[in-house]
Design an enzyme around this catalytic site. Structure first.
Site, mmCIF file in Angstrom:
data_model
loop_
_atom_site.group_PDB
_atom_site.id
_atom_site.type_symbol
_atom_site.label_atom_id
_atom_site.label_comp_id
_atom_site.label_asym_id
_atom_site.label_seq_id
_atom_site.Cartn_x
_atom_site.Cartn_y
_atom_site.Cartn_z
ATOM 1 N N ALA A 1 37.616 42.304 38.549
ATOM 2 C CA ALA A 1 38.488 41.212 38.982
ATOM 3 C C ALA A 1 38.105 40.002 38.133
ATOM 4 O O ALA A 1 37.089 39.346 38.386
ATOM 5 C CB ALA A 1 38.283 40.935 40.461
ATOM 6 N N THR B 1 34.352 32.299 41.916
ATOM 7 C CA THR B 1 34.382 33.763 41.809
ATOM 8 C C THR B 1 35.385 34.326 42.808
ATOM 9 O O THR B 1 36.233 33.584 43.324
ATOM 10 C CB THR B 1 32.958 34.351 41.963
ATOM 11 O OG1 THR B 1 32.984 35.743 41.693
ATOM 12 C CG2 THR B 1 32.385 34.138 43.363
ATOM 13 N N ASN B 2 35.309 35.617 43.089
ATOM 14 C CA ASN B 2 36.267 36.252 44.001
ATOM 15 C C ASN B 2 35.547 37.307 44.840
ATOM 16 O O ASN B 2 34.344 37.496 44.708
ATOM 17 C CB ASN B 2 37.420 36.855 43.197
ATOM 18 C CG ASN B 2 36.923 37.841 42.171
ATOM 19 O OD1 ASN B 2 36.369 38.876 42.511
ATOM 20 N ND2 ASN B 2 37.071 37.498 40.898
ATOM 21 N N HIS B 3 36.309 38.020 45.675
ATOM 22 C CA HIS B 3 35.686 38.925 46.649
ATOM 23 C C HIS B 3 35.342 40.310 46.101
ATOM 24 O O HIS B 3 34.908 41.166 46.854
ATOM 25 C CB HIS B 3 36.636 39.131 47.837
ATOM 26 C CG HIS B 3 36.711 37.940 48.742
ATOM 27 N ND1 HIS B 3 35.606 37.387 49.322
ATOM 28 C CD2 HIS B 3 37.765 37.202 49.158
ATOM 29 C CE1 HIS B 3 35.967 36.352 50.059
ATOM 30 N NE2 HIS B 3 37.284 36.217 49.971
ATOM 31 N N SER B 4 35.557 40.548 44.822
ATOM 32 C CA SER B 4 35.325 41.908 44.308
ATOM 33 C C SER B 4 33.867 42.340 44.527
ATOM 34 O O SER B 4 32.934 41.604 44.196
ATOM 35 C CB SER B 4 35.649 41.962 42.807
ATOM 36 O OG SER B 4 35.257 43.214 42.300
#
Ligand code: CTP
Length: 403
Positions: A277, A210-213
């Site tokens: 994101a 996943t990502n930091h969104s």
């Protein structure tokens, strides 16, 4: 400027133990820019004082002493006619019964009868009182007459009983207030799709890529669209945020699920705003069982996900593309050049270029530093501002694109 800025809200407080929560509501509405006049019934004053409300709102808090005071002949008419919205929170079973009958024996009930603004009621009471046929009939009468009723929540009640009767939480009350104030706004009847959060691509039943969104910018856009009266569908990847009141929420996890939801929802909609994101790559396979460390570090093969915006812009299944398709460009370098390329390659009407290298902009923080690029070549650089303010400006510009 939010939908609450400069709005005149008349807050009626009646004699329920939840009256103390109305002070928080009055405070939050005031902080959001509303002018909040308060009317307390006699029994409300057994729990809270006018001074409590005057202190948090900076406005007068009225009681039945004012009903027979110097301004008596005009006060209820003035309060009733000047308000954009009359909110009664908490509203007791007794006040509901009076309102249903049109009784006018206190400053609050006489003002309710004299007012011509929308009426929002947030009942709060104990035990079986809410379920009682008399209360339900009164609610039904008021509902048919156009009152907007926010159901109480289930849970612990002051008596120690558990049941339906707790005053809705302040954030929920404010969500409903915004919805009512915004319902005839300039995006009324427009269908707006917003995506938010970072997608999660499973590696095994435990782990995801996943990502930091945080989803904050997307949720703020959904709220701004609701404030403008739009019918909002929020397609969201997992976040820790509270869903905006009034949005139809579709919870997804992966880029593929988001693609399916966006393609399904965006057909026939007016605007699509892709604030999510979305993962560009996913593990080619997701292990059925947890990957164990005994086997050593696994080699993870990735494959590209579909580009959702490109799929919407170039759809050839006969369904219409939304009139305004808007994306974000999260960039750590060559911001405007990269954003401009994305605007063209993804067939967008507007893109919000977002410099994620700055510590006060981008992922997880409360503020953003955005430049808006339009398909007709216009460029608009916004100052550092809250994500809420960015959202309001973007929704305003999207409104103009829709015409
Ligand atoms: N986006 C999308 N589908 C994807 C990836 C991104 O629709 N599979 C959308 C995002 O929601 C955003 C815009 O495309 O509105 C740009 O996303 P961004 O991550 O900045 O760019 P990418 O297209 O992923 O390109 P790169 O990662 O190379 O910068």
């Amino acid at each position: 400027m939010s939908v609450l800025t400069n709005k005149r809200i008349l807050l009626g407080v009646t004699g329920s133990i939840a009256a103390y929560k109305a002070a928080d509501l009055a405070s939050k509405l005031t902080q959001a820019g509303a002018h909040v006049d308060v009317i307390l019934t006699d029994s409300a004053q057994k729990f809270v004082t006018p001074l409590t409300f005057q202190s948090v709102t900076g406005c007068r808090a009225y009681t039945d002493a004012d009903l027979w005071g110097d301004e008596a002949h005009v006060l209820h008419i003035g309060l009733g006619h000047n308000a954009d919205l009359l909110v009664i929170a908490p509203c007791t079973a007794n006040t509901l019964a009076k309102l249903a009958r049109g009784q006018a024996d206190s400053l609050l009930t006489v003002t309710a009868l004299a007012s011509n603004c929308p009426l929002l009621l947030a009942p709060a009471m104990d035990g079986g009182m809410y379920d009682h046929a008399a209360t339900q009939e009164n609610l039904d009468t008021l509902n048919k007459r156009g009152a907007y009723i926010i159901e109480p929540a289930e849970g612990h009640l002051a008596s120690g009983l558990t049941g339906k009767g707790r005053l809705a939480e302040t954030t929920e009350l404010i969500g409903h207030i915004r919805l009512l104030l915004g319902r005839d706004g300039w995006l009324a009847k427009r269908k707006v799709i917003v995506t938010a959060g970072g997608t999660q691509e499973p590696l095994d039943p435990v782990r995801v890529l996943t990502n930091h969104s945080s989803g904050k910018q997307g949720y703020a856009i959904a709220q701004a669209a609701l404030d403008a009266g739009a019918q909002v569908t929020l397609i969201t990847a997992p976040t820790a945020l509270i869903h905006p009141v009034g949005a139809r929420v579709m919870q997804v996890q992966t880029a593929r699920q988001m693609l399916d939801a966006v393609l399904q929802e965006s057909a026939g909609s007016d605007a699509l705003i892709m604030a999510a994101a979305v993962a560009d790559f996913r593990p080619k396979t997701s292990a059925k069982d947890k990957i164990k460390k005994e086997g050593g570090a696994p080699q993870i093969e990735l494959e590209a996900t579909d580009d959702i915006l490109k799929a919407v812009s170039s759809r050839n299944d006969g369904k219409t593309r939304p009139k305004a398709v808007v994306g974000f460009a999260a960039e750590s370098r060559d911001l405007l050049e990269n954003a401009s390329n994305k605007l063209k390659s993804k067939g967008l009407d507007m893109i919000a270029a977002n410099d994620i290298s700055a510590s006060d902009a981008g992922f997880a923080v409360e503020t953003n530093r955005i430049t808006l690029l339009f398909a007709d070549g216009r460029e608009e650089t916004l100052a550092l501002m809250s994500k809420t303010e960015v959202a309001e400006i973007m929704i305003e510009r999207i409104g103009k694109l829709l015409g």
